[in-house]
Design an enzyme around this catalytic site. Structure first.
Site, short mmCIF file in Angstrom:
data_model
loop_
_atom_site.label_atom_id
_atom_site.label_comp_id
_atom_site.label_asym_id
_atom_site.label_seq_id
_atom_site.Cartn_x
_atom_site.Cartn_y
_atom_site.Cartn_z
N SER A 153 3.75 -2.06 10.16
CA SER A 153 5.20 -2.15 10.36
C SER A 153 5.79 -3.51 9.99
O SER A 153 6.79 -3.94 10.58
CB SER A 153 5.57 -1.79 11.81
N HIS A 176 -9.39 1.14 4.99
CA HIS A 176 -8.10 1.33 5.68
C HIS A 176 -8.31 2.28 6.86
O HIS A 176 -9.12 3.21 6.78
CB HIS A 176 -7.05 1.90 4.72
N GLU A 199 -6.69 4.66 7.90
CA GLU A 199 -6.46 6.08 7.58
C GLU A 199 -7.68 6.68 6.90
O GLU A 199 -7.98 7.86 7.09
CB GLU A 199 -5.18 6.21 6.74
N GLU A 246 -4.87 -4.88 10.63
CA GLU A 246 -3.82 -3.88 10.84
C GLU A 246 -4.10 -3.11 12.13
O GLU A 246 -4.89 -2.15 12.12
CB GLU A 246 -3.79 -2.88 9.67
N ASN A 289 0.87 -1.18 0.00
CA ASN A 289 0.00 0.00 0.00
C ASN A 289 0.90 1.23 0.00
O ASN A 289 1.50 1.55 1.02
CB ASN A 289 -0.89 -0.04 1.25
N GLY A 347 3.05 2.33 10.80
CA GLY A 347 4.03 3.40 10.66
C GLY A 347 4.80 3.71 11.93
O GLY A 347 5.51 4.71 12.01
N LYS A 374 0.07 4.25 -0.24
CA LYS A 374 -0.55 5.44 0.38
C LYS A 374 -0.32 6.66 -0.52
O LYS A 374 -0.31 6.52 -1.74
CB LYS A 374 -0.03 5.62 1.80
#
Ligand code: 13P
Length: 252
Positions: free
Chosen positions: A214, A99, A101, A169, A12, A175, A14
């Protein structure tokens, strides 16, 4: 049975990548034959690069291309949005939906994520549905409850092993360099498997469950070796061909 599922290693990207990133993607295509014996490869670049990456990948067919989001509707007055049909038209075969985010930055609900997954199917795309808990929810021992309700709310009826992938996730791992222990991953993926197979029967047994947050070359082998981990959804480490391919090479 689930431990024999062919792994999916998905990147991904992003909001990263310009046309100059084509050289990195070319390096992925060049290295893909060395790892496709172990895993399917999928790269989800920003929308601006989907068509160019898909055209580049079409010769080798060793790397599939996906989108990072889609609108529930096929077309219409939705400024800035992209439909699943548009992604398919550009050469994508999958799309990430829900996701964390998107859920956080754009207020996406389980209900909307479910509509997006249905849109993906309508366009012939595989839906990669993301779930996962926050640090606060984890600290309150709510991880399994959150996963259960996100699976219940975000996955449409009629999901099949061939058109749905779940990505677990944990938000606190994205991250941050932090990852759950292999023992935690095993427990949560087993819970997801049980939930999928209770609802979708044999199809749920055959769905791939990806681990994310990660994942990198230094921890991939351990995480990918856990029962019911059928691949990974990778952010930062998927931007570099060498890291992305190294992770795929670590599939059991
Ligand atoms: P990182 O691998 O950068 O933690 O991102 C994970 C992720 O959000 C993939 O969708």
């Amino acid at each position: 049975m689930s431990s024999t599922l062919r792994p999916l290693i998905a990147g991904n990207w992003k909001m990263n990548g310009l046309r100059a990133s084509m050289s990195e993607f070319e390096a992925m295509i060049a290295g893909a034959p060395g790892v496709t014996g172990k895993a399917d490869l999928l790269v989800c670049p920003p929308a601006t690069l989907i068509a160019a990456f898909a055209a580049k990948a079409s010769g080798s067919k060793s790397v599939a291309i996906g989108g990072q989001d889609c609108h529930p509707k096929p077309s219409g007055a939705h400024t800035g949005d992209i439909s699943a049909e548009m992604l398919a038209d550009a050469g994508a075969s999958a799309v990430i939906v829900g996701h964390s985010e998107r859920r956080a930055d754009h207020g996406e609900s389980d209900h909307l994520v479910r509509q997006k997954a249905e849109a993906a199917w309508r366009a012939g795309l595989t839906a990669i549905v993301c779930i996962g808990e926050t640090q606060t929810q984890r600290d309150a021992a709510q991880t399994l409850d959150i996963c259960r309700s996100q699976l219940q709310g975000s996955l449409p009826e009629g999901a099949r092993a061939g058109n749905l992938v779940v990505a677990y996730e944990p938000i606190w791992a994205i991250g941050t360099g932090l990852t759950p222990t292999a023992k935690d991953v095993e427990q949560i993926h087993q819970f997801i498997r049980q939930t999928l197979s209770a609802r979708f029967k044999d199809e749920g047994v055959g769905m791939r469950i990806l681990d994310g947050g990660s994942v990198k070359p230094s921890n991939a082998r351990e995480l990918l070796g856990v029962a019911n981990v059928n691949g990974a959804l990778i952010g930062g480490a998927s931007l570099k061909a060498s890291d992305f391919l190294a992770i795929a090479a670590d599939c059991p």
